[in-house]
Design an enzyme around this catalytic site. Structure first.
Site, PDB file in Angstrom:
ATOM      1  N   CYS A  73      46.459  46.200  32.089  1.00 38.74           N
ATOM      2  CA  CYS A  73      45.099  45.798  31.753  1.00 38.74           C
ATOM      3  C   CYS A  73      44.254  46.211  32.946  1.00 38.74           C
ATOM      4  O   CYS A  73      44.440  45.688  34.049  1.00 38.74           O
ATOM      5  CB  CYS A  73      45.072  44.274  31.549  1.00 38.74           C
ATOM      6  SG  CYS A  73      43.406  43.616  31.347  1.00 38.74           S
TER       7      CYS A  73
ATOM      8  N   CYS B 189      45.995  34.368  30.245  1.00 38.03           N
ATOM      9  CA  CYS B 189      45.852  35.185  31.460  1.00 38.03           C
ATOM     10  C   CYS B 189      45.674  34.288  32.669  1.00 38.03           C
ATOM     11  O   CYS B 189      44.745  33.483  32.710  1.00 38.03           O
ATOM     12  CB  CYS B 189      44.631  36.088  31.367  1.00 38.03           C
ATOM     13  SG  CYS B 189      44.558  37.055  29.873  1.00 38.03           S
TER      14      CYS B 189
ATOM     15  N   CYS C  39      39.759  33.536  49.306  1.00 36.95           N
ATOM     16  CA  CYS C  39      40.438  34.843  49.287  1.00 36.95           C
ATOM     17  C   CYS C  39      40.005  35.658  50.505  1.00 36.95           C
ATOM     18  O   CYS C  39      38.824  35.706  50.830  1.00 36.95           O
ATOM     19  CB  CYS C  39      40.099  35.584  47.992  1.00 36.95           C
ATOM     20  SG  CYS C  39      40.944  37.171  47.875  1.00 36.95           S
TER      21      CYS C  39
ATOM     22  N   CYS D 148      32.402  38.879  44.198  1.00 37.33           N
ATOM     23  CA  CYS D 148      33.316  37.789  43.850  1.00 37.33           C
ATOM     24  C   CYS D 148      33.006  36.448  44.516  1.00 37.33           C
ATOM     25  O   CYS D 148      32.941  36.346  45.740  1.00 37.33           O
ATOM     26  CB  CYS D 148      34.745  38.206  44.185  1.00 37.33           C
ATOM     27  SG  CYS D 148      35.939  36.975  43.605  1.00 37.33           S
TER      28      CYS D 148
ATOM     29  N   CYS E  38      49.755  37.239  30.669  1.00 33.33           N
ATOM     30  CA  CYS E  38      49.066  38.208  31.527  1.00 33.33           C
ATOM     31  C   CYS E  38      48.827  37.540  32.872  1.00 33.33           C
ATOM     32  O   CYS E  38      48.562  36.337  32.921  1.00 33.33           O
ATOM     33  CB  CYS E  38      47.740  38.611  30.884  1.00 33.33           C
ATOM     34  SG  CYS E  38      46.765  39.722  31.929  1.00 33.33           S
TER      35      CYS E  38
ATOM     36  N   CYS F 240      35.394  41.624  48.252  1.00 30.93           N
ATOM     37  CA  CYS F 240      34.784  42.167  47.030  1.00 30.93           C
ATOM     38  C   CYS F 240      33.386  41.529  46.861  1.00 30.93           C
ATOM     39  O   CYS F 240      33.285  40.304  46.703  1.00 30.93           O
ATOM     40  CB  CYS F 240      35.668  41.860  45.823  1.00 30.93           C
ATOM     41  SG  CYS F 240      37.421  42.213  46.124  1.00 30.93           S
TER      42      CYS F 240
ATOM     43  N   ARG G  57      37.990  45.197  26.102  1.00 32.40           N
ATOM     44  CA  ARG G  57      37.597  43.781  26.122  1.00 32.40           C
ATOM     45  C   ARG G  57      36.170  43.592  26.618  1.00 32.40           C
ATOM     46  O   ARG G  57      35.804  44.040  27.708  1.00 32.40           O
ATOM     47  CB  ARG G  57      38.545  42.953  26.986  1.00 32.40           C
ATOM     48  CG  ARG G  57      38.153  41.473  26.960  1.00 32.40           C
ATOM     49  CD  ARG G  57      39.111  40.574  27.677  1.00 32.40           C
ATOM     50  NE  ARG G  57      40.454  40.719  27.170  1.00 32.40           N
ATOM     51  CZ  ARG G  57      41.527  40.850  27.935  1.00 32.40           C
ATOM     52  NH1 ARG G  57      41.415  40.831  29.228  1.00 32.40           N
ATOM     53  NH2 ARG G  57      42.709  40.984  27.392  1.00 32.40           N
TER      54      ARG G  57
HETATM   55  N1  SAM Z   1      42.438  38.597  43.225  1.00 32.02           N
HETATM   56  C1  SAM Z   1      42.916  39.455  42.218  1.00 32.02           C
HETATM   57  C2  SAM Z   1      42.293  40.832  42.283  1.00 32.02           C
HETATM   58  O1  SAM Z   1      41.152  40.947  42.708  1.00 32.02           O
HETATM   59  O2  SAM Z   1      42.955  41.796  41.892  1.00 32.02           O
HETATM   60  C3  SAM Z   1      42.758  38.904  40.814  1.00 32.02           C
HETATM   61  C4  SAM Z   1      41.537  38.117  40.431  1.00 32.02           C
HETATM   62  S1  SAM Z   1      39.979  38.967  40.436  1.00 32.02           S
HETATM   63  C5  SAM Z   1      38.853  37.663  40.275  1.00 32.02           C
HETATM   64  C6  SAM Z   1      39.973  39.847  38.899  1.00 32.02           C
HETATM   65  C7  SAM Z   1      38.765  40.660  38.534  1.00 32.02           C
HETATM   66  O3  SAM Z   1      37.696  39.808  38.138  1.00 32.02           O
HETATM   67  C8  SAM Z   1      38.127  41.549  39.573  1.00 32.02           C
HETATM   68  O4  SAM Z   1      38.813  42.744  39.764  1.00 32.02           O
HETATM   69  C9  SAM Z   1      36.760  41.819  38.973  1.00 32.02           C
HETATM   70  O5  SAM Z   1      36.788  42.966  38.162  1.00 32.02           O
HETATM   71  C10 SAM Z   1      36.510  40.568  38.106  1.00 32.02           C
HETATM   72  N2  SAM Z   1      35.401  39.773  38.653  1.00 32.02           N
HETATM   73  C11 SAM Z   1      35.439  38.979  39.733  1.00 32.02           C
HETATM   74  N3  SAM Z   1      34.229  38.422  39.972  1.00 32.02           N
HETATM   75  C12 SAM Z   1      33.397  38.900  39.009  1.00 32.02           C
HETATM   76  C13 SAM Z   1      32.023  38.698  38.724  1.00 32.02           C
HETATM   77  N4  SAM Z   1      31.253  37.937  39.478  1.00 32.02           N
HETATM   78  N5  SAM Z   1      31.500  39.318  37.646  1.00 32.02           N
HETATM   79  C14 SAM Z   1      32.279  40.114  36.879  1.00 32.02           C
HETATM   80  N6  SAM Z   1      33.581  40.340  37.103  1.00 32.02           N
HETATM   81  C15 SAM Z   1      34.140  39.757  38.166  1.00 32.02           C
HETATM   82 FE1  SF4 Z   2      39.815  38.095  46.126  1.00 29.46          FE
HETATM   83 FE2  SF4 Z   2      37.875  38.003  44.359  1.00 29.46          FE
HETATM   84 FE3  SF4 Z   2      38.508  40.321  45.466  1.00 29.46          FE
HETATM   85 FE4  SF4 Z   2      40.215  39.151  43.734  1.00 29.46          FE
HETATM   86  S1  SF4 Z   2      38.176  39.930  43.285  1.00 29.46           S
HETATM   87  S2  SF4 Z   2      40.698  40.097  45.710  1.00 29.46           S
HETATM   88  S3  SF4 Z   2      39.823  37.004  44.180  1.00 29.46           S
HETATM   89  S4  SF4 Z   2      37.674  38.529  46.531  1.00 29.46           S
END
Ligand code: SAM
Ligand code: SF4
Ligand code: DTB
Length: 347
Positions: A190, A99, A55, A62, A130, A59, A262
């Site tokens: 959500c 989801c 990606c 992530c 979802c 973030c 949740r």
């Molecule tokens: N890429 C899209 C986005 O970021 O909107 C969708 C997938 S992203 C993985 C969805 C959510 O997963 C993130 O907004 C975050 O809140 C949660 N998430 C991702 N990595 C995480 C982690 N290590 N621990 C807890 N929540 C996490």
């Molecule tokens: Fe990409 Fe992870 Fe951020 Fe979603 S949360 S935009 S998968 S880096």
């Protein structure tokens, strides 16, 4: 102790909820919970990563960001039939919502026909659908709604003040705009966030204030505990005190009385007792299945045992076709759609 639906919360007021004696806070949350939900039922959703890793976003929590070396193997968009197979399995084990998540900043136009086929196929099985695909334009939100998408997950993640410490490749306003596009298309929202990224109590309050002060509360509010994945910038964050996590759940319940709260990522690190207190505090939804997107979740056997010990039953699929809910969503759609070129798509 009233369960009026409010949209005028302030951070100071929510900070005071965090300062309440634990038992008073839980009693208040459980009382409100019982006004709207069966306290012995929990909604059960299953997650599937339909496109994994690589990606472009940054973030810091992530494992799927291309910027961090987490050893994750990237995978292209899954074939529709494979996704449907997973959905069938989820249905067999009793999940009512499926989801699908993609490691995208936003879906590209060329991806849309595939995700639309996934939605249609999953929906045809009688599951709620979802998706979480990143930022959406108004047009994309309408296309997903037309395909039959029930919920769109897009988290605010944290307070506006702390947000820049965690993500720099898209703004808080971008996230709010996507939520507005989802709402305007007539879908359920959500949206929630993450606890344990080094944020202050005021940041936790700030996140909940943003969610609760939206025009309509999100129907579903995932509260994630950070899963610390080695290689991400947040891999060495401190443990969250379980009581602080439980308080966050209780306050989400108090502020958004009718939303599904949740108990989301991070359950694997939690004791049964912590999870039980989260349910007591008003959590009434979980991810079920041994995998979240890329990290692990408790085994289904463990969850079945826990539900048994607590006398909790999985909730049957909610009928969102009920007239009041549909007309509320459609009023919002019409209002916006009248000004839009896409009116025909939803009328
Ligand atoms: N890429 C899209 C986005 O970021 O909107 C969708 C997938 S992203 C993985 C969805 C959510 O997963 C993130 O907004 C975050 O809140 C949660 N998430 C991702 N990595 C995480 C982690 N290590 N621990 C807890 N929540 C996490
Ligand atoms: Fe990409 Fe992870 Fe951020 Fe979603 S949360 S935009 S998968 S880096
Ligand atoms: C949400 O709030 N939590 C889920 C879902 N929405 C998409 C994702 C949790 C991801 C945890 C890290 C992983 O498994 O990659």
């Amino acid at each position: 102790m009233s369960a009026t639906i409010r949209h005028d919360w302030t951070v100071e007021e929510v900070n005071r909820l965090y300062d309440k004696p634990f038992n008073d806070l839980l009693f208040e949350a459980q009382t409100i919970h019982r006004q709207h939900f069966n306290p012995n039922e929990v909604q059960v959703s299953t997650l599937l990563s339909i496109k994994t890793g690589a990606c472009p976003e940054d973030c810091k929590y992530c494992p799927q960001s291309a910027r961090y070396d987490t050893g994750l193997e990237r995978e292209r968009l899954m074939e529709v039939e494979k996704v449907l197979e997973s959905a069938r399995d989820a249905k067999k084990v009793g999940s009512t919502r499926f989801c699908m998540g993609a490691a995208w900043r936003n879906p590209k136009d060329r991806d849309m026909p595939y995700v639309i086929k996934m939605i249609e196929g999953v929906k045809a099985m009688g599951l709620e659908t979802c998706m979480t695909l990143g930022m959406l334009t108004r047009e994309q939100a309408l296309q997903l709604k037309q395909a039959g998408l029930d919920y769109y997950n897009h988290n605010l993640d944290t307070s506006p003040e702390f947000y820049g410490d965690v993500i720099t490749t898209r703004t808080y306003q971008d996230r709010l705009d996507t939520l507005q596009n989802v709402r305007d298309a007539g879908m359920n929202i959500c949206s929630g966030g993450i606890v344990g990224m080094g944020e202050s109590v005021s940041d936790r309050s700030g996140l909940l204030v943003q969610l609760a002060n939206l025009e309509q509360h999100p129907e579903s509010v995932p509260i994630n505990m950070l899963v610390r994945v080695i290689g991400t910038p947040l891999d060495s964050e401190q443990d969250v005190d379980p009581f602080e996590f439980i308080r966050t759940i209780a306050i989400a319940r108090i502020m958004m009385p009718k939303s599904y709260v949740r108990l989301s990522a991070g359950r694997e690190e939690m004791s049964e007792q912590t999870q039980a207190l989260c349910f007591m505090a008003g959590a009434n939804s979980i991810f079920y299945g041994c995998k979240l997107l890329t990290t692990s979740n408790p085994d289904t056997d463990e969850d079945v045992q826990l539900f048994r010990k607590l006398g909790i039953k999985p909730e049957r699929a909610r009928d969102y076709s009920d007239e009041a809910h549909q007309s509320m969503l459609m009023d919002a759609v019409r209002e916006k759609a009248e000004e839009s070129l896409f009116y025909e798509a939803v009328s």
